[in-house]
Design a protein around this motif. Structure first.
Motif, PDB file in Angstrom:
ATOM      1  N   PHE A   1     -50.017  28.407 -61.611  1.00  0.00           N
ATOM      2  CA  PHE A   1     -49.337  27.035 -61.473  1.00  0.00           C
ATOM      3  C   PHE A   1     -48.149  27.561 -61.237  1.00  0.00           C
ATOM      4  O   PHE A   1     -47.298  27.607 -62.074  1.00  0.00           O
ATOM      5  N   GLY A   2     -47.807  27.534 -59.972  1.00  0.00           N
ATOM      6  CA  GLY A   2     -46.294  28.226 -59.773  1.00  0.00           C
ATOM      7  C   GLY A   2     -46.513  29.758 -60.365  1.00  0.00           C
ATOM      8  O   GLY A   2     -47.341  30.449 -59.960  1.00  0.00           O
ATOM      9  N   ARG A   3     -45.280  30.187 -61.151  1.00  0.00           N
ATOM     10  CA  ARG A   3     -45.577  31.517 -61.605  1.00  0.00           C
ATOM     11  C   ARG A   3     -46.320  31.718 -63.003  1.00  0.00           C
ATOM     12  O   ARG A   3     -46.749  32.760 -63.311  1.00  0.00           O
ATOM     13  N   ALA A   4     -46.543  30.603 -63.648  1.00  0.00           N
ATOM     14  CA  ALA A   4     -47.435  30.496 -64.967  1.00  0.00           C
ATOM     15  C   ALA A   4     -48.736  31.000 -64.607  1.00  0.00           C
ATOM     16  O   ALA A   4     -49.680  30.296 -64.023  1.00  0.00           O
ATOM     17  N   GLY A   5     -49.276  32.178 -65.022  1.00  0.00           N
ATOM     18  CA  GLY A   5     -50.435  32.580 -65.052  1.00  0.00           C
ATOM     19  C   GLY A   5     -50.688  33.286 -63.610  1.00  0.00           C
ATOM     20  O   GLY A   5     -51.879  33.536 -63.356  1.00  0.00           O
ATOM     21  N   GLN A   6     -49.876  33.510 -62.825  1.00  0.00           N
ATOM     22  CA  GLN A   6     -50.104  34.193 -61.782  1.00  0.00           C
ATOM     23  C   GLN A   6     -50.310  35.494 -61.742  1.00  0.00           C
ATOM     24  O   GLN A   6     -49.543  36.393 -62.461  1.00  0.00           O
ATOM     25  N   PRO A   7     -51.531  36.219 -61.407  1.00  0.00           N
ATOM     26  CA  PRO A   7     -51.834  37.662 -61.693  1.00  0.00           C
ATOM     27  C   PRO A   7     -51.004  38.547 -60.767  1.00  0.00           C
ATOM     28  O   PRO A   7     -51.421  39.206 -59.785  1.00  0.00           O
TER      29      PRO A   7
ATOM     30  N   LEU B   1     -48.253  36.741 -48.597  1.00  0.00           N
ATOM     31  CA  LEU B   1     -47.965  36.035 -47.492  1.00  0.00           C
ATOM     32  C   LEU B   1     -47.380  36.674 -46.382  1.00  0.00           C
ATOM     33  O   LEU B   1     -47.345  36.734 -45.079  1.00  0.00           O
ATOM     34  N   ALA B   2     -46.141  37.262 -46.956  1.00  0.00           N
ATOM     35  CA  ALA B   2     -45.057  37.888 -46.089  1.00  0.00           C
ATOM     36  C   ALA B   2     -45.716  39.108 -45.444  1.00  0.00           C
ATOM     37  O   ALA B   2     -45.088  39.393 -44.387  1.00  0.00           O
ATOM     38  N   GLU B   3     -46.531  39.449 -45.997  1.00  0.00           N
ATOM     39  CA  GLU B   3     -47.179  40.871 -45.153  1.00  0.00           C
ATOM     40  C   GLU B   3     -48.283  40.633 -44.283  1.00  0.00           C
ATOM     41  O   GLU B   3     -48.856  41.393 -43.406  1.00  0.00           O
ATOM     42  N   ARG B   4     -48.446  39.263 -43.826  1.00  0.00           N
ATOM     43  CA  ARG B   4     -49.214  38.557 -42.878  1.00  0.00           C
ATOM     44  C   ARG B   4     -50.821  39.020 -43.293  1.00  0.00           C
ATOM     45  O   ARG B   4     -51.544  39.190 -42.325  1.00  0.00           O
ATOM     46  N   ARG B   5     -51.225  39.022 -44.293  1.00  0.00           N
ATOM     47  CA  ARG B   5     -52.667  39.368 -44.897  1.00  0.00           C
ATOM     48  C   ARG B   5     -53.160  38.217 -45.022  1.00  0.00           C
ATOM     49  O   ARG B   5     -54.713  38.150 -45.129  1.00  0.00           O
ATOM     50  N   VAL B   6     -52.645  36.850 -44.900  1.00  0.00           N
ATOM     51  CA  VAL B   6     -53.443  35.609 -45.136  1.00  0.00           C
ATOM     52  C   VAL B   6     -53.689  34.936 -43.789  1.00  0.00           C
ATOM     53  O   VAL B   6     -52.634  34.475 -43.246  1.00  0.00           O
ATOM     54  N   ARG B   7     -54.904  34.594 -43.568  1.00  0.00           N
ATOM     55  CA  ARG B   7     -55.181  33.617 -42.463  1.00  0.00           C
ATOM     56  C   ARG B   7     -55.208  32.325 -42.642  1.00  0.00           C
ATOM     57  O   ARG B   7     -54.488  31.610 -41.823  1.00  0.00           O
ATOM     58  N   LYS B   8     -55.447  31.932 -43.813  1.00  0.00           N
ATOM     59  CA  LYS B   8     -55.682  30.588 -44.193  1.00  0.00           C
ATOM     60  C   LYS B   8     -55.070  30.108 -45.845  1.00  0.00           C
ATOM     61  O   LYS B   8     -55.593  31.168 -46.534  1.00  0.00           O
ATOM     62  N   ILE B   9     -54.441  29.315 -46.039  1.00  0.00           N
ATOM     63  CA  ILE B   9     -54.258  28.814 -47.528  1.00  0.00           C
ATOM     64  C   ILE B   9     -54.578  27.781 -47.954  1.00  0.00           C
ATOM     65  O   ILE B   9     -54.529  26.785 -47.019  1.00  0.00           O
ATOM     66  N   ILE B  10     -55.347  27.320 -48.977  1.00  0.00           N
ATOM     67  CA  ILE B  10     -55.804  26.072 -49.418  1.00  0.00           C
ATOM     68  C   ILE B  10     -55.031  25.901 -50.917  1.00  0.00           C
ATOM     69  O   ILE B  10     -55.110  26.429 -51.681  1.00  0.00           O
ATOM     70  N   CYS B  11     -54.150  24.622 -50.696  1.00  0.00           N
ATOM     71  CA  CYS B  11     -53.488  24.602 -51.699  1.00  0.00           C
ATOM     72  C   CYS B  11     -53.288  22.981 -52.152  1.00  0.00           C
ATOM     73  O   CYS B  11     -53.387  22.187 -51.132  1.00  0.00           O
ATOM     74  N   SER B  12     -52.360  22.746 -53.182  1.00  0.00           N
ATOM     75  CA  SER B  12     -52.063  21.436 -53.284  1.00  0.00           C
ATOM     76  C   SER B  12     -50.522  21.058 -53.101  1.00  0.00           C
ATOM     77  O   SER B  12     -50.102  20.071 -53.208  1.00  0.00           O
ATOM     78  N   PHE B  13     -49.681  22.143 -53.509  1.00  0.00           N
ATOM     79  CA  PHE B  13     -48.265  22.009 -53.401  1.00  0.00           C
ATOM     80  C   PHE B  13     -47.569  23.000 -52.801  1.00  0.00           C
ATOM     81  O   PHE B  13     -47.090  24.115 -53.297  1.00  0.00           O
ATOM     82  N   PRO B  14     -47.657  22.906 -51.563  1.00  0.00           N
ATOM     83  CA  PRO B  14     -47.063  24.095 -50.733  1.00  0.00           C
ATOM     84  C   PRO B  14     -45.583  24.220 -50.641  1.00  0.00           C
ATOM     85  O   PRO B  14     -44.769  25.021 -50.186  1.00  0.00           O
ATOM     86  N   ARG B  15     -44.942  22.953 -50.836  1.00  0.00           N
ATOM     87  CA  ARG B  15     -43.397  22.788 -50.397  1.00  0.00           C
ATOM     88  C   ARG B  15     -42.345  22.560 -51.489  1.00  0.00           C
ATOM     89  O   ARG B  15     -41.758  21.721 -51.432  1.00  0.00           O
TER      90      ARG B  15
ATOM     91  N   ARG C   1     -53.091  29.084 -68.775  1.00  0.00           N
ATOM     92  CA  ARG C   1     -54.412  28.876 -68.699  1.00  0.00           C
ATOM     93  C   ARG C   1     -54.908  28.357 -67.434  1.00  0.00           C
ATOM     94  O   ARG C   1     -55.706  28.696 -66.632  1.00  0.00           O
ATOM     95  N   ASN C   2     -54.062  27.351 -66.969  1.00  0.00           N
ATOM     96  CA  ASN C   2     -54.289  26.646 -65.913  1.00  0.00           C
ATOM     97  C   ASN C   2     -55.651  26.570 -65.281  1.00  0.00           C
ATOM     98  O   ASN C   2     -56.671  26.208 -65.410  1.00  0.00           O
ATOM     99  N   PHE C   3     -55.548  27.420 -63.751  1.00  0.00           N
ATOM    100  CA  PHE C   3     -56.490  27.309 -63.032  1.00  0.00           C
ATOM    101  C   PHE C   3     -57.811  28.647 -63.248  1.00  0.00           C
ATOM    102  O   PHE C   3     -58.943  28.664 -62.754  1.00  0.00           O
ATOM    103  N   GLY C   4     -57.213  29.203 -64.156  1.00  0.00           N
ATOM    104  CA  GLY C   4     -57.837  30.586 -64.543  1.00  0.00           C
ATOM    105  C   GLY C   4     -59.561  30.270 -64.741  1.00  0.00           C
ATOM    106  O   GLY C   4     -60.428  30.895 -64.294  1.00  0.00           O
TER     107      GLY C   4
END
Length: 248
Positions: free
Chosen positions: A27-33, A66-80, A175-178
Motif C-alpha cells: 500500500f504505497g511503500r508499506a509492504g512493497q517487496p 515501470l521506468a525500465e519499460r517492462r510493464v505493458r499494463k497496470i491495474i491499480c486504484s491509486f495512480p496519481r 499486511r495490506n494486500f499480501g
C-alpha cells in the motif's frame, strides 16, 4: 521434507515469463517487496501486467520496474500520488495501458479469485465511466455492477517472518494486500525478514498458511526497523527526516 525457501531473490523470481500477470503487494511503500522487484528487473521479464494498489513511488521498487519499460499494463486504484512521476510520464506518453479499479473493488476482485468466486455485484462505480459496458442489476432497489475476479500468474509479497513450509506473518500495515494476493496467484513468492525454525510461529498468528506460498526468501531486516524511519520523510513520531529506508 517440505522446504520452500530459496537462496536469494534471483532464485525466487526465476521462471517469471514475458507477458505474465504479476500481483505486487503493498500500500504505497508499506509492504512493497522491494528486493523481489529489484530481482525481477534484473531477471528481465517484460510485457508484464502488474496488479498493485498504487502505480509506483519515487524512483525505486515498482516505479523502477515501470521506468525500465517492462510493464505493458497496470491495474491499480491509486495512480496519481505526488511521487508517481514515472507512471505519470509513461501514461501521458501513451507508453502504458491503465485500468483504474476502485480500491474496495480491487481488493474484492483479488479476494474473489482466491476464494473461487465466479463474479460478484457491487454498487461501487455504478453511474460512472468505471461501470461502462458492465452488467447492471437492481437488487433491493439499488443498482449494482457485475465485477469479475482478478487472477495472476505470480504474486510478489512481503511478510515479516516465515518458516520453511511458507507459513507467513506480517508486520502491522505491511499486511495490506499480501494475504489476498497470495491466494489469487498460481505461484506466490514471499520475501521475509527472517525464516524461523518450524514451531517458532504460533499457529494462531499465521495470517497466510503455507498452502498458498510456493517460494520464500529471507532478505534480512529492513532498514527502517533498524533506524526507526519511514521512506517519505517522517519518523515514527511524525517528524520530518531525510534518512532513506524501507517500510515493512
Amino acid at each position: 521434507m517440505i522446504d520452500k525457501t530459496v537462496p536469494d531473490p534471483a532464485a525466487a523470481v526465476a521462471g517469471i515469463h514475458d507477458g505474465a500477470t504479476v500481483m505486487i503487494g503493498g500500500f504505497g511503500r508499506a509492504g512493497q517487496p522491494i528486493e523481489l522487484i529489484d530481482a525481477l528487473i534484473a531477471h528481465g521479464a517484460s510485457d508484464l501486467t502488474i496488479v498493485n494498489n498504487n502505480a509506483g513511488n519515487g524512483d525505486d521498487g515498482l516505479a523502477a520496474l515501470l521506468a525500465e519499460r517492462r510493464v505493458r499494463k497496470i491495474i491499480c486504484s491509486f495512480p496519481r500520488q505526488a511521487d508517481s512521476w514515472v507512471f505519470d510520464g509513461l501514461y501521458r506518453a501513451g507508453a502504458i495501458e491503465f485500468e483504474l479499479v476502485p480500491q474496495g473493488n480491487l481488493a474484492e476482485r483479488i479476494r474473489a479469485a482466491g476464494a473461487g468466486i465466479g463474479a460478484f455485484y457491487t454498487p461501487t462505480g455504478v453511474g460512472t465511466e468505471l461501470a461502462a459496458g458492465k452488467e447492471i442489476r437492481e437488487i433491493a432497489g439499488r443498482a449494482y455492477a457485475l465485477e469479475y475476479p482478478i487472477r495472476a500468474d505470480f504474486a510478489l509479497i512481503s511478510g515479516w517472518n516465515a518458516d520453511r513450509w511458507g507459513n507467513l506473518v506480517y508486520r502491522e500495515t505491511a499486511r495490506n494486500f499480501g494475504p489476498i494476493m497470495a491466494a489469487a496467484a498460481q505461484t506466490t513468492i514471499a520475501q521475509v525478514d527472517t525464516v524461523v525454525p518450524l514451531g517458532d510461529i504460533d499457529p494462531e498468528v499465521v495470517v497466510t498458511p503455507g498452502i498458498y506460498v510456493d517460494r520464500v526468501v529471507a532478505v534480512g531486516e529492513r532498514r527502517w526497523l533498524r533506524d526507526g524511519v519511514f521512506v517519505g520523510g517522517v519518523d515514527l513520531a511524525g517528524a520530518p527526516v531525510q534518512t532513506e529506508g524501507d517500510v515493512a
